[in-house]
Design an enzyme around this catalytic site. Structure first.
Site, mmCIF file in Angstrom:
data_model
loop_
_atom_site.group_PDB
_atom_site.id
_atom_site.type_symbol
_atom_site.label_atom_id
_atom_site.label_comp_id
_atom_site.label_asym_id
_atom_site.label_seq_id
_atom_site.Cartn_x
_atom_site.Cartn_y
_atom_site.Cartn_z
ATOM 1 N N SER A 133 -9.330 1.892 3.079
ATOM 2 C CA SER A 133 -8.723 2.673 2.129
ATOM 3 C C SER A 133 -7.676 1.629 1.470
ATOM 4 C CB SER A 133 -8.037 3.793 2.982
ATOM 5 O OG SER A 133 -6.994 3.214 3.996
ATOM 6 N N SER A 189 -9.555 -0.462 7.383
ATOM 7 C CA SER A 189 -8.986 -0.006 6.167
ATOM 8 C C SER A 189 -8.559 -1.344 5.542
ATOM 9 C CB SER A 189 -8.093 1.112 5.895
ATOM 10 O OG SER A 189 -8.754 2.124 5.780
ATOM 11 N N LYS A 208 0.827 -1.103 -0.018
ATOM 12 C CA LYS A 208 -0.005 0.022 -0.188
ATOM 13 C C LYS A 208 0.877 1.094 0.016
ATOM 14 C CE LYS A 208 -3.936 2.032 2.555
ATOM 15 N NZ LYS A 208 -4.557 1.922 3.895
#
Lengths: 496, 521
Positions: free
Chosen positions: A160, A184, A85
């Site tokens: 996210s 997330s 990420k």
């Protein structure tokens, strides 16, 4: 290829399958990496999981992994291609956090969790899309692109860590790291039909994780199955002298917890998590999963977490308050975007005004307000007090039960654009996940079915702080006695 | 943090032992001065407060002592420096503070280019040290306690330099451990402020936690100054306080307080109101100038630093730190006076710097503690040796005593040569000068330069005869009753013997000779 894997394309292998294949010599890290890069090539136009793919570097690492393996070296993830990420800093590789304000930022150092993956022999494929600074539940808040859900390209992958979840679901990586501040990792894993684990606060070093809500942030694995999650956690967990909040407790071998046995385990079912507004198919799937666990010998007990309804408001005071300070460093002076204005104040104003997106600004303002003189006691301090109550809810519950079962998300994947103009509706998607962050406990999302539109549903299992072994064990037992995790999304283009 | 309370808050009884009206410092004949002091002291730790960069940045190229943590890079995290925490606790103990069981770091939020994270990690609601005091000496011989409200730990900021319309940022200083010490508003005159700061600096240097160098910015003082009438004091009220910054010496602090008190008193005298503002000290013109008004005062939005767990300070840790405390100056001074019979003046000077006290004590150990001996050593150190240090060193930094080639034991040897009448005291001064320069033993210098005292009566008598013969006119005047010429003859005799004569013996022989001359003449 062994018989069981004969028909599995390389990018769709689990990590443990790939490791076995590499160990037997059925495949090489270069072949595996090339296959995954080819998959990325084939589907990325549609999925848009990555902000950048470091193909050259990945192939070099793959060659190195093959060389090491040939020389008899063994490392836990030697030759496994993974995605990271983009809120985790990587030395020499642009890290933007999905924000314009960090455009062009090349970090001079690597996050501890990523460095540990590399030391374990993993290959880094690239950086995955995220809501800006991990603020969001759909990746629609990314300043660069919206990632598509591989199960339905019209829908969000969640967020996210939507880029990481979509990449794993689409075979664009064998596994990935996400970060979880209010859900997330778990929510996108649920929406993309993969496994997502949020470790206990302090279990994984946050050094190099670009901070959103410092007291809530944790890095966690997103994988195809539970064993893979345990394998990644084995590598990234543990004390780090560079993170004062990382826990000193030794790291067990999490795969040892995967016994398949849940007999006698007590599973709590919190009444507060089955409320109006939850998608009926989600509730049905989760209840069926719990019944299934009961059939495997687990004991199911109704429990109460009375402060559950306060988790969202508390979260939306504490996380923005911390974020308002954490994001103060983006001032256009040392790194990233700078408006280049004539004087200092204008440069602050324009850099931040142009560099941050609307959701980030909203949260900075919210947090600044909550910390302001005259409001601190009523908002930030009160939120901290209620946070203690939420933590105590779980402490009481875990005296009665070993793990708690709940839905991960109240709905399956929603349509792109459906909630982006309604911040409150977007926030409600975190209703079942923020509590774990506030309490500092661990939780995992594991696939437990599909709705009538074929969209994945996630079962959330929560454990006490440092109770990763318990949730992994239950999740694994459930997964191995069902086959939800074996279903793969129909990919937009014929995959390699 | 502010030291003086706001205008509406109630006064707390000062534990001052000397508040007689006679000693009260008054401005314009009626305004009392109320001062609270904020002192920032850089801690002498090897590494910075929250990272492993070297804290010894003086003279280093800009931004060479930096890393992702002190540059405020995305993702970097602070880890508290244990040595800095211990230095602060040590200071707290020396300042008679209570050490908090739990101390919490907090973020102080504001934007400035020399503050890379956009917040400073400090301590706010739960500082490490609370409720202490420092005793200062008053001119009337009494002493007074200045109460310490708190002492806490924070990080220093970087440095901004403005050149040709640009601002250059150097982050070498960013993250250097900084201790903030805040007093109650107990300081009542410019001299008390001076005495407090001197005492505090002495303590910090004794503890080895801070260099005390104001000119290098290692120690920074910001007084909060207000004035009030005795009536206001009776009502428990304070005047509006003004904070003064940019003070580069204790002398500037003293002058700034005097100036600022005068300025405020004049405003009140003319029926005006003092505004709550920050002033800066203009050293060149010896006056305070407005820096910024507090109307635009920032809201720092302090909140607990989530990246650093609360600091638990347990009793065994405190005890271990207490065990490392050196003997502090007040205790030392009392011991010198009581055990060694030193006069207060010398005891005070000798204890003002730990290195001086260490030198003195080593010399005493070599010379002996018999009655009068430590005082004699003290006289030599505070007299002749300090004179030489001032003459040769830069400024009046007595700490230079630790760096001179002469060892304390050698000073003891020198005094022993005087005691044993090997050399006379005047010669000893000459020998000392060479010892300080070269570190040679006094005996060797005496031998090399042939400085041994002349105690041979024949040699002395010969010199006397020679002097008297050479000065018939003075001799006649002496005989006529001008006996003060004895000193003249004595000087001539000493000169003839190159200053080495045993002065007692020479004087005795001279007097005898003059008397016999007189009676024979």
């Amino acid at each position: 290829m062994t018989e069981s894997q004969t028909h599995t394309p390389l990018p769709d292998l689990t990590i443990h399958q790939a490791l076995a294949g590499l160990e037997r010599g059925d495949l090489t890290a270069v072949e595996l990496t090339q296959a995954v890069l080819a998959r990325i090539q084939a589907v990325e136009d549609q999925i848009q999981a990555y902000l950048r793919v470091t193909a050259e570097q990945a192939l070099a690492q793959a060659e190195e992994a093959d060389r090491r393996r040939q020389q008899g070296e063994r490392a836990p993830l030697l030759g496994i291609p993974l995605a990271i990420k983009d809120v985790l800093v990587t030395e020499g590789v642009e890290t933007t956090c999905g924000s314009k304000i960090l455009q062009g930022f090349i970090p001079p150092y690597t996050a501890t969790a990523v460095a540990r993956l590399e030391e374990a022999g993993a290959i880094l494929l690239g950086k995955t899309n995220t809501d800006e600074f991990a603020m969001g539940s759909s990746t629609e808040n990314s300043a660069y692109q919206t990632t598509r859900n591989p199960w339905d390209l019209e829908r969000v992958p969640g967020g996210s860590s939507g880029g990481s979840a979509a990449a794993v679901a689409a075979g664009e990586a064998l596994g990935a790291l996400g970060t979880d501040t209010g859900g997330s990792v778990r929510q996108p894993a649920a929406l993309c039909g993969v496994v997502g684990l949020k470790p206990s606060y302090g279990r994984v070093s946050r050094y190099g994780l670009v901070a959103y809500g410092s007291s809530l942030d944790q890095i966690g694995p997103i994988t195809q199955d539970v064993r893979d999650a345990a394998l990644l956690l084995n590598v990234i967990a543990g004390h780090d002298p560079l993170d004062g909040t990382s826990l000193p407790e030794p790291v067990p071998d999490y795969t040892a917890a995967l016994t398949g046995e849940v007999k006698g385990l007590r599973i709590g079912l919190p009444e507060e998590y089955f409320v109006a507004g939850i998608q009926p198919e989600v509730e049905a799937a989760v209840r069926a999963a719990v019944a299934h666990l009961e059939s495997l010998g687990a004991e199911v007990l109704p429990i109460s977490l009375p402060n559950t309804d306060k988790a969202l408001p508390v979260y939306y005071l504490i996380a923005p308050a911390e974020a308002s300070a954490n994001l103060a460093r983006y001032d256009g002076i040392r790194f990233g975007y700078s408006a280049g204005a004539e004087n200092l104040f204008d440069n602050y104003r324009l850099t931040r005004g142009q560099g941050f997106g609307p959701e980030v600004k909203r949260r900075i303002m919210l947090g600044t307000y909550a910390l302001s003189a005259g409001y601190y006691d009523a908002y930030y301090l009160k939120a901290q007090q209620v946070r203690t109550l939420i933590r105590e809810d779980f402490q009481r519950a875990f005296q009665q039960v070993d793990v708690i079962a709940a839905p991960t998300s109240p709905t399956t994947a929603f349509r792109i654009g459906e909630k982006i103009d309604d911040p409150l509706a977007m926030i409600l998607t975190d209703i079942f996940t923020t509590s774990a962050n506030l309490a500092g406990i661990c939780a995992i999302s594991v696939p437990c079915g599909f709705d009538s539109q074929g969209l994945p549903i996630g079962l959330q299992l929560l454990g006490p702080a440092l109770g990763e072994e318990a949730i992994l064990r239950v999740a694994h037992a459930y997964e191995q006695s069902t086959d939800w995790h074996k279903r793969r999304a129909q990919l937009p283009t014929s995959a390699s | 943090m502010s030291a003086t309370s706001s205008a509406t808050s109630k006064a707390v009884d000062s534990p001052s032992s000397s508040s007689s009206p006679a000693s009260t410092y008054l401005v314009l004949g009626k305004y009392e001065v109320v001062v609270g002091m904020e002192v920032h002291a850089q801690l002498l730790t090897r590494s910075k407060m929250f990272c492993r960069c070297s804290a010894d940045y003086q003279g280093a190229p800009p931004n060479s002592h930096t890393c992702p943590v002190c540059l405020g890079m995305p993702g970097a995290l602070p880890v508290a420096n244990r040595a800095a925490v211990e230095a602060t606790i040590k200071t707290g103990l020396a300042l008679n503070c209570r050490i908090a069981e739990t101390a919490v770091f907090a973020r102080k939020n504001y934007h400035y280019p020399d503050l890379p994270k956009g917040y400073q990690i400090s301590q706010y609601e739960l500082p490490l040290c609370l409720d202490g005091w420092v005793a200062i000496d008053l001119p009337d011989g009494g002493s007074k306690r200045i109460r310490i409200r708190r002492a806490h730990l924070e990080e220093d900021t970087g440095k901004t330099t403005h050149v040709d319309g640009y601002s250059l940022v150097d982050l070498n200083r960013a993250g250097v451990p900084l201790m903030e010490i805040v007093t109650e508003a107990d300081i009542a005159s410019p001299d008390e402020a001076y005495a407090f700061l001197t005492k505090l600096r002495t303590l910090l240097r004794y503890l080895g936690v801070n260099s005390g160098d104001m000119e290098k910015g290692a120690m920074r003082c910001e007084p909060n100054i207000s004035v009030r009438t005795p009536e206001m004091r009776e009502r428990g009220e304070y005047g509006v306080k003004v904070e003064v910054k940019n003070l580069n010496s204790f002398r500037s602090v003293r002058n700034a307080i005097a100036y600022e008190a005068q300025r405020q008193a004049q405003i009140l005298e003319q029926g005006g109101q003092v505004e709550q503002v920050n002033m800066g000290w203009d050293e060149q013109n010896q006056r305070t100038v407005l820096q910024r008004t507090k109307e635009s005062a920032e809201d720092y939005r302090y909140f607990p630093e989530p990246d650093i767990p609360p600091l638990r300070v347990e009793e065994p840790w405190i005890q271990a730190i207490r065990a490392t405390l050196p003997e502090l100056p007040d205790a030392k001074r009392a011991r010198y006076q009581e055990e060694w019979g030193l006069r207060r003046a010398e005891a005070e000077i000798l204890t003002s710097e730990k290195r001086v006290a260490d030198f003195f004590e080593a010399a005493v150990a070599a010379y002996g503690t018999a009655k009068g001996k430590p005082q004699r050593l003290a006289n030599w150190i505070t007299g002749e040796l300090f004179r030489l240090l001032y003459a040769e060193g830069q400024g009046q930094d007595l700490r230079q005593i630790a760096g001179i080639p002469m060892k304390p034991e050698q000073l003891a040897q020198l005094l022993r040569l005087v005691d044993e009448r090997v050399i006379n005291p005047n010669t000893a001064k000459k020998v000392l000068e060479r010892m300080v320069r070269t570190g040679e033993n006094p005996q060797a210098i005496v031998e090399a330069e042939g400085l041994a005292m002349v105690s041979d009566t024949a040699q002395i008598d010969a010199a006397i005869d020679q002097v008297l013969a050479a000065h018939p006119e003075e001799l006649a005047r002496y005989r006529a009753g001008e006996t003060k010429l004895l000193g003249f003859f004595m000087g001539q005799v000493m000169r003839a013997l190159k200053g080495k004569a045993d002065p007692g013996l020479a004087r005795q022989r001279l007097q005898e000779k003059l008397q016999s001359e007189a009676s024979s003449g």
